[in-house]
Design a protein around this motif. Structure first.
Motif, PDB file in Angstrom:
ATOM      1  N   LYS A  70       5.516  -5.678 -17.426  1.00 13.13           N
ATOM      2  CA  LYS A  70       6.488  -5.525 -16.327  1.00 13.13           C
ATOM      3  C   LYS A  70       6.612  -4.075 -15.844  1.00 13.13           C
ATOM      4  N   VAL A  71       5.568  -3.274 -16.097  1.00 13.75           N
ATOM      5  CA  VAL A  71       5.607  -1.884 -15.652  1.00 13.75           C
ATOM      6  C   VAL A  71       5.028  -1.780 -14.237  1.00 13.75           C
ATOM      7  N   ALA A  72       5.769  -1.116 -13.328  1.00  7.50           N
ATOM      8  CA  ALA A  72       5.243  -0.835 -11.988  1.00  7.50           C
ATOM      9  C   ALA A  72       4.251   0.315 -12.107  1.00  7.50           C
ATOM     10  N   MET A  73       3.101   0.150 -11.482  1.00  4.38           N
ATOM     11  CA  MET A  73       2.071   1.189 -11.548  1.00  4.38           C
ATOM     12  C   MET A  73       1.545   1.482 -10.154  1.00  4.38           C
ATOM     13  N   ALA A  74       0.850   2.594 -10.024  1.00  4.81           N
ATOM     14  CA  ALA A  74       0.114   2.884  -8.796  1.00  4.81           C
ATOM     15  C   ALA A  74      -1.362   2.709  -9.125  1.00  4.81           C
ATOM     16  N   MET A  75      -2.070   1.931  -8.319  1.00  2.89           N
ATOM     17  CA  MET A  75      -3.492   1.678  -8.575  1.00  2.89           C
ATOM     18  C   MET A  75      -4.330   2.256  -7.452  1.00  2.89           C
ATOM     19  N   LYS A  76      -5.238   3.135  -7.821  1.00  4.41           N
ATOM     20  CA  LYS A  76      -6.110   3.761  -6.827  1.00  4.41           C
ATOM     21  C   LYS A  76      -7.469   3.091  -6.859  1.00  4.41           C
ATOM     22  N   GLU A  77      -7.944   2.705  -5.699  1.00  6.15           N
ATOM     23  CA  GLU A  77      -9.260   2.075  -5.588  1.00  6.15           C
ATOM     24  C   GLU A  77     -10.223   3.076  -4.988  1.00  6.15           C
ATOM     25  N   ILE A  78     -11.294   3.348  -5.706  1.00  9.39           N
ATOM     26  CA  ILE A  78     -12.302   4.283  -5.203  1.00  9.39           C
ATOM     27  C   ILE A  78     -13.638   3.563  -5.114  1.00  9.39           C
ATOM     28  N   ARG A  79     -14.163   3.478  -3.909  1.00 10.13           N
ATOM     29  CA  ARG A  79     -15.450   2.788  -3.732  1.00 10.13           C
ATOM     30  C   ARG A  79     -16.583   3.767  -4.001  1.00 10.13           C
ATOM     31  N   LEU A  80     -17.447   3.426  -4.933  1.00 11.84           N
ATOM     32  CA  LEU A  80     -18.564   4.297  -5.288  1.00 11.84           C
ATOM     33  C   LEU A  80     -19.830   3.452  -5.314  1.00 11.84           C
TER      34      LEU A  80
ATOM     35  N   GLU B 171       0.844  -1.192   0.000  1.00 11.40           N
ATOM     36  CA  GLU B 171       0.000   0.000   0.000  1.00 11.40           C
ATOM     37  C   GLU B 171       0.882   1.245   0.000  1.00 11.40           C
ATOM     38  N   LEU B 172       0.532   2.235  -0.842  1.00 10.09           N
ATOM     39  CA  LEU B 172       1.331   3.471  -0.912  1.00 10.09           C
ATOM     40  C   LEU B 172       0.735   4.578  -0.067  1.00 10.09           C
ATOM     41  N   GLY B 173      -0.544   4.494   0.169  1.00  7.09           N
ATOM     42  CA  GLY B 173      -1.173   5.526   0.982  1.00  7.09           C
ATOM     43  C   GLY B 173      -2.680   5.447   0.915  1.00  7.09           C
ATOM     44  N   LYS B 174      -3.312   6.207   1.797  1.00  6.54           N
ATOM     45  CA  LYS B 174      -4.771   6.244   1.850  1.00  6.54           C
ATOM     46  C   LYS B 174      -5.215   7.688   1.772  1.00  6.54           C
ATOM     47  N   GLY B 175      -6.262   7.941   1.028  1.00  7.75           N
ATOM     48  CA  GLY B 175      -6.819   9.285   0.989  1.00  7.75           C
ATOM     49  C   GLY B 175      -8.230   9.268   1.548  1.00  7.75           C
ATOM     50  N   ASN B 176      -8.941  10.356   1.320  1.00  9.31           N
ATOM     51  CA  ASN B 176     -10.321  10.436   1.797  1.00  9.31           C
ATOM     52  C   ASN B 176     -11.234   9.469   1.056  1.00  9.31           C
ATOM     53  N   TYR B 177     -10.874   9.119  -0.168  1.00 11.66           N
ATOM     54  CA  TYR B 177     -11.797   8.348  -1.009  1.00 11.66           C
ATOM     55  C   TYR B 177     -11.362   6.915  -1.233  1.00 11.66           C
ATOM     56  N   GLY B 178     -10.142   6.589  -0.934  1.00  8.02           N
ATOM     57  CA  GLY B 178      -9.734   5.235  -1.253  1.00  8.02           C
ATOM     58  C   GLY B 178      -8.272   4.984  -0.957  1.00  8.02           C
ATOM     59  N   THR B 179      -7.817   3.850  -1.467  1.00 10.37           N
ATOM     60  CA  THR B 179      -6.477   3.379  -1.156  1.00 10.37           C
ATOM     61  C   THR B 179      -5.659   3.323  -2.430  1.00 10.37           C
ATOM     62  N   VAL B 180      -4.361   3.650  -2.324  1.00 10.12           N
ATOM     63  CA  VAL B 180      -3.467   3.544  -3.471  1.00 10.12           C
ATOM     64  C   VAL B 180      -2.461   2.436  -3.193  1.00 10.12           C
ATOM     65  N   LYS B 181      -2.359   1.480  -4.132  1.00 11.81           N
ATOM     66  CA  LYS B 181      -1.424   0.374  -3.978  1.00 11.81           C
ATOM     67  C   LYS B 181      -0.425   0.389  -5.115  1.00 11.81           C
ATOM     68  N   LYS B 182       0.779  -0.097  -4.807  1.00 10.02           N
ATOM     69  CA  LYS B 182       1.734  -0.342  -5.874  1.00 10.02           C
ATOM     70  C   LYS B 182       1.376  -1.676  -6.518  1.00 10.02           C
TER      71      LYS B 182
END
Ligand code: ATP
Ligand code: MG
Length: 302
Positions: free
Chosen positions: A31-41, A13-24
């Motif tokens: 083979k690209v590293a990305m950041a994935m943000k999950e937003i529950r709606l 996990e890279l961090g948490k905001g008000n709306y969701g979580t960001v994971k590496k």
């Protein structure tokens, strides 16, 4: 090509905001590293599809000062949003006790060019300029993320959000009761830019601590009080630049073109700055702070 969850290997996990979580995550096919943000709606599939369509414009937001967008998809009622992984994280955690002026100038230059690109090329107003949305990598690049491109997404998020540190311009706070989205102009982002600069210079949110705990007091201070300034030990040039951003009357604020011509940024263009060295130092200091916090928490428990 379209990204989907099966192609992704989830990392930390890279961090948490008000709306969701960001994971590496690792995108296995490339083979690209990305950041994935999950937003529950809590929305139906038609609305979620609408959001994905609106997000598509992000594929055109390609510039050196903008975090690259790789794609988005939804599963059940969550939107997943994949973007460039920035390996030094966000500025709020790197600023420490405040960044030196030459670093502030370099960061500000990137922010202004990024904001100008969004406006001129894509007619996008950012709407959420703040240090957590300014990302850095070890190459020393500084890029913006989390700008508002989907009306539907913003509408769905607006309900849940009332942050305790507001970067909103006074006119936006005043107009809030009538229409949350309508009062936003490009100069509202210029205010948020100025406020973010002071935060990076000080290492903390510029309005007094009494107002953190009380949303009403904070919004009152922004609307009725004098705009904050850079501290005394910053040059006249930098202090003037920030003052040009933090006019309480929105049409008195400088435009991006004017900011780029300001001696503060012209001076930055003429200097050579070792940003990778600064980033390295800031990352180390941040990680040491985190280790100390963990240690202190463990001591408190035992
Ligand atoms: P808010 O919810 O108010 O927007 P926020 O910006 O902190 O606050 P998120 O956008 O969810 O919340 O991001 C959470 C954290 O994840 C950020 O503070 C940042 O440290 C980290 N992060 C976000 N995107 C990336 C990225 N592309 N690369 C690396 N770290 C990231
Ligand atoms: Mg963010």
């Amino acid at each position: 090509f379209a990204i989907n969850m099966d192609q992704l290997h989830l990392d930390e996990e890279l961090g948490k905001g008000n709306y969701g979580t960001v994971k590496k995550v690792l995108h296995k096919p490339t083979k690209v590293a990305m950041a994935m943000k999950e937003i529950r709606l809590e929305l139906d599939d038609a609305k979620l599809n609408g959001i994905l369509m609106e997000l598509d414009i992000l594929h055109r937001a390609v510039a050196p000062e903008i975090v690259e967008f790789y794609g988005a998809f939804f599963i059940e009622s969550c939107v997943y949003y994949c973007m460039e992984y920035m390996d030094a994280g966000s500025l709020d955690k790197l600023q420490g006790d405040g960044v030196p002026e030459y670093v502030l100038a370099r960061i500000t230059g990137s922010m202004v060019r990024g904001l100008k690109f969004l406006k001129d090329e894509l007619q996008i107003i950012h709407r959420d300029v703040k240090p957590t949305n300014v990302l850095v990598n070890r190459k020393g690049q500084v890029k913006l993320c989390d700008f508002g491109v989907s009306g539907q997404l913003e509408k769905s998020l607006a309900k849940t959000n009332i942050g305790c540190q507001s970067y909103m311009a006074p006119e936006r706070i005043r107009g809030e009761s009538q229409n949350n989205l309508g009062t936003y102009t490009v100069s509202s982002d210029v205010w948020s830019l100025g406020l973010s600069m002071i935060e990076m210079a000080l290492g903390h949110y510029p309005y007094p601590p009494e107002t953190y705990a009380n949303v009403f007091a904070q919004l009152t201070a922004i609307v009725d009080g004098d705009p904050p300034e850079l501290p005394e030990h910053f040059s006249e040039t930098s202090r003037d630049f920030v003052a040009r951003c933090l006019h309480k009357i929105s049409d008195r604020r400088a435009t991006y073109a004017e900011l780029l011509r300001h001696p503060f940024l012209v001076g930055d263009g003429q200097r050579s700055v070792d940003m990778p060295a600064w980033v390295e130092k800031a990352v180390r200091a941040r990680d040491a702070r985190i280790r100390n916090q963990i240690q202190a928490a463990q001591n408190a428990m035992s």
